[in-house]
Write a protein that holds these residues in place. Sequence first.
Motif: not given
Length: 402
Positions: A364, A367-368, A371
């Motif tokens: 996570l 992935e963040r 962004m």
Amino acid sequence: MKRPFNLFLVLAVMIGFGQQTTSINHAQDVTITIEKGKKESKAKSKAPFTGKRPAVDVAILLDTSNSMDGLIDQAKSQLWNIVQEFAKAKKNGRTPELRVSVFEYGNSGLPAREGYIRQVIQLTDDLDKVSEALFALRTGGGDEYCGAVINEAIKRLDWSGQANAYKAIFIAGNEPFTQGSVDYKSACRNAIESGIVVNTIHCGDYQRGVQGKWKDGADMAEGEYMNINQDEKVVHIQCPQDKIIIELNSQLNETYLWYGSKNERTRYAENQVAQDLNASSLGGLSSRAATKAGSLYRNVGRDLVDTFEEDEEAILQLKADDLPEELRKLTPTERLKKVAAISKLRAEIKAKLATVSKERQAYLAAERAKMTETPAAATLGDAFAEAVEEQLVESGFDLSDE
């Protein structure tokens, strides 16, 4: 320097529609029944709670007026992330006993004579029950009396009597903090004099919350003032570990040996599965499973395995009718041996879950980091994260990894 306080999570939940009855049971076997349109039955006066573990009591008071659907959705979807904010806390090497309470206020479906306030659930360590209460919330327009609901939370709950326990109220809403006949200043003074910190969460613009005295209330009760966007959608990222976590969660559920009356055993088992489904519906089952793998999801007094780990002699005192069917014909020695074997199996499943959950958290985070969009506005979960770490440390808790 802030004074020590205990963390009692009072979830103030507003439930507005339908003829609903809520019964609340807690560790001292006091039951309060609150029925829509009727006065709350008088509860026995509550002695301060005392437990074997360090106390963390959290009271969350939620505005459930018409504009607060987003806030309630955040509370539902982020409950297990919020619980994990406390998962690393230890005092003298012992994991705390986390108890949570829920109140709602500001809902026109609640009796005006009672200040549009409802205690939804007494302080309890039954986190499935807390989740159940949140998913039952409904919103409806009304008047939001912050001072009054804070006073009710102080009076009604059996806050811990432990020295240096962590007790806290988290109150969230969007109207001025000054509404109602109960002065917020008096309520916040009552809280901190009782060792209860008040954290205020204004749903809307930061400066408007300051003008509405949300910051003043937090300052008076030695808490944190925060603002959030209650309509911000919580983004859930699918992870490759999710499938494994769901499978391990199902295996974990099979290790629970619920006890009590037949109706109680059925209710505990069914509600555990129901809250798995509720979490799954909002993309939060992996977070819930990670919580269940940790030390704060405990069902002492309901599940034989957790009770055995707390006090193995206690399960020998139970009546045969209160035991699961598979244990009734066993001798006391055989019963202990059976529960010990399941306890070992549960520990193995929890260890696997914890490992996979850490891998998921790493995924996570990566992935963040990819962004590039504008950072999301703060949500209810962010507000909890901002407040609790410093406050737990000030109450003498260590926040090292489990």
